[in-house]
Design an enzyme around this catalytic site. Structure first.
Site, PDB file in Angstrom:
ATOM      1  N   LYS A   1      -2.492   5.205   9.106  1.00 17.00           N
ATOM      2  CA  LYS A   1      -1.397   4.248   9.138  1.00 17.00           C
ATOM      3  C   LYS A   1      -1.365   3.558  10.483  1.00 17.00           C
ATOM      4  CE  LYS A   1       3.390   3.869   7.825  1.00 17.00           C
ATOM      5  NZ  LYS A   1       4.519   4.618   7.279  1.00 17.00           N
TER       6      LYS A   1
ATOM      7  N   ASP B   1      15.064   7.301   3.657  1.00 18.61           N
ATOM      8  CA  ASP B   1      14.453   6.303   2.780  1.00 18.61           C
ATOM      9  C   ASP B   1      13.793   6.998   1.591  1.00 18.61           C
ATOM     10  OD1 ASP B   1      13.731   3.830   1.872  1.00 18.61           O
ATOM     11  OD2 ASP B   1      12.267   3.412   3.450  1.00 18.61           O
TER      12      ASP B   1
END
Ligand code: ADE
Length: 317
Positions: A56, A159
């Site tokens: 990432k 989230d």
């Protein structure tokens, strides 16, 4: 300098424990794109051989993306360095290391070859149909376990949603995308007129759109005060259950209009919740509704949710 400050927020010595160099990594195709980061499939050279990983990277070289990057790094290090953490059993995406060079910053994690749960749900809608519910409920059970791990560490994810659940080759669901996650004790305290360098809890702004801020997954109290707890993650988990039962529909309270944060908070205060989807059993809807109770302490804990779901699922198969 800002970057140096941010790097300090990660536990001391993190890079000597988790750092890899770019020579260990061979980048492959782009597999995902988020608000702050992009995910690239890659090969990592390890003493035990080459493994496929997800790397990432920051999406843009700006301060918000870097902040997000270091936050995610800090949370993943905290999870993985806990003495009770067990990679083989954990339902949190496995951290494999970092590359932290000035222009090449990557969080390296296990590659989940079945992709994210939202995509899987939408695919199953076309291919398998509603009889796949028991399989998808197993993923919900896994994520309820991930929330127990976070609760034990006093971390909030903030989230929890189907788009942030990844499915491994062995069909295990792993909670991912910790860019919004925080430590409960340092982040929840509200310090009026922040003069002490302690961050204010971020309250959703009234003009934010759903793509930027996950309003329709957010607990009532978090919309109103910006406070997040393990119980507000349980609220979002209830919305994740709703996504599973609807096979990946988008949760909406007001038809196609996206309400502002304040409007949504008023709607929820009036007791309005996502409606029971067609084909959703009353028992399953009861579990969702318990996650959406107005008073956070009256919501079930992630352990209780897990038990209820295991029970419901056993009655189905
Ligand atoms: N997309 C985002 N993160 C991923 C991961 N860890 N594995 C596979 N696909 C991903």
């Amino acid at each position: 300098q800002v970057e140096a400050d941010l790097a300090q927020t990660v536990r001391p010595g993190w890079l000597s424990r988790w750092g890899k160099t770019r020579r260990h990594l061979t980048l492959g195709p782009l597999v995902g794109m988020g608000m702050f980061g992009q995910v690239i499939q890659a090969k990592l050279k390890t003493p035990a051989g080459n493994i496929t990983v997800a790397a990432k990277a920051v999406r843009r070289r700006d301060i918000q993306c870097y902040r997000n990057f270091y936050r995610e790094a800090a949370i993943l290090v905290a999870v993985h360095e806990d003495q009770h953490h067990d990679n083989l059993r954990s339902n949190i995406i496995q951290l494999l290391g970092f590359i932290n060079e000035p222009t090449h910053k990557y969080i390296l994690m296990e590659y989940a070859s079945n992709g994210n749960l939202l995509r899987l749900l939408r695919q199953a809608r076309r291919q398998v149909g509603p009889q796949s519910l028991p399989r998808h409920l197993r993923y919900a059970v896994h994520i309820a376990r991930a929330l127990q791990e976070l609760q034990r560490l006093a971390l909030t994810h903030r989230d929890v949603a189907a788009r942030n659940v990844l499915i491994t080759a062995h069909h295990v669901a792993k909670l991912a995308d910790f860019g919004q996650a925080r430590d409960v004790y340092t982040a929840v305290q509200y310090v009026p007129n922040d003069k002490h360098g302690i961050e204010q809890p971020a309250k959703p702004k009234d003009n934010v759109k759903n793509e930027v801020f996950p309003l329709n997954w957010t607990a009532l109290e978090s919309l109103e005060t910006g406070e997040y707890t393990c119980q507000s993650d349980v609220w979002s988990f209830g919305v994740l259950l709703w996504e599973i039962v609807t096979m990946g529909q988008e949760p909406r309270y007001h038809g196609n209009d996206q309400p502002t944060c304040q409007q949504l908070a008023r709607t929820l205060r009036r007791g309005i919740r996502l409606r029971r989807p067609p084909k959703c059993s009353v028992e399953m809807y009861d579990v969702m509704m318990s996650c959406w109770r107005e008073s956070p302490p009256t919501r079930p804990g992630p352990d209780e949710v897990e038990m209820k779901l295991v029970h419901l699922r056993n009655a189905m198969i």
